[in-house]
Design an enzyme around this catalytic site. Structure first.
Site: not given
Length: 234
Positions: A15, A17, A178
């Site tokens: 991922d 951001d 995240d």
């Protein structure tokens, strides 16, 4: 952290951001710019970090709901998106930075000839300038943004596409993220996954999503992959 090692990994996808980049400042600046331009109060960084993860349209919808708009029309959302995009073209670069140890760890992984990719819901036009600004674009042979796939995470489709592009089986692709969207996508695609504790996950712990591995430090990826860095990542 666990002593269990991952075996047979032939490619890694990340991922963006909240995983590689701390993008909250730039996202907040663009969101608040759009809100204020339409006469709404700013949202602030704390709220934006909780709302991010499902693409910009959902981020702006959540911001409008927070501002008291119950019925977000297509017209209003498009106006907000145009304003956001106008500002984010600049703030994506000025308001983003790498999390600790990201660049050094990517360098080690690349030195072991492990194909690396990015799978993000971030609008595709903003990804390349950000990667170039942070000087990590050379590490990735595949970059999938939110405009490059029919279904965004948490749908597993982007990870299926990643497997096909890299020519690996599901158990050979590691996905690192995240948020629960990342973990759900990996679980649906049946590939092993890492949840990072320092990112953006709607204000709840990433452990709630039960990733295969939970890490506090990006550099710990090298430990679970049993890869020794050429120089110590501290």
């Amino acid at each position: 952290m666990t002593d269990k090692k991952l075996k047979g990994i032939r490619a890694i996808a990340f991922d963006l951001d909240g995983t590689l980049t701390d993008s909250a400042v730039g996202l907040t600046e663009a969101t608040d710019y759009a809100l204020k331009a339409k006469g709404f109060p700013p949202a602030g960084k704390h709220n934006v970090t909780i709302w991010v993860g499902n693409g910009v349209d959902m981020l702006l919808t959540r911001a409008l709901h927070n501002a008291g708009v119950e019925d977000v029309t297509e017209t209003l959302l498009k106006e907000m998106r145009d304003l956001f995009d106008e500002h984010y073209a600049t703030s994506v670069k000025t308001g983003s930075d790498l999390f600790p140890h990201v660049k050094e760890t990517l360098e080690v992984l690349a030195s072991h000839n492990i194909p690396l990719g990015i799978v993000t819901n971030k609008p595709s036009p903003f990804i390349a300038p950000l990667l170039q600004q942070l000087e990590i674009d050379r590490y990735f042979s595949l970059v999938l943004g939110g405009d490059d796939v029919k279904e965004k995470k948490p749908h597993p489709a982007p990870l299926y596409l990643t497997m096909g592009t890299f020519g690996v089986k599901k158990e050979e692709l590691l996905f690192v993220g995240d948020s629960r969207n990342d973990i759900i996508a990996a679980q649906e695609a049946q590939c092993p996954c890492v949840g990072l504790t320092y990112g953006y996950n709607y204000g709840v712990s990433i452990t709630d999503s039960k990733p295969d591995y939970t890490l506090d430090n990006f550099a710990d990826l090298l430990s679970i992959l049993d890869i020794t860095p050429m120089t110590t990542v501290e």
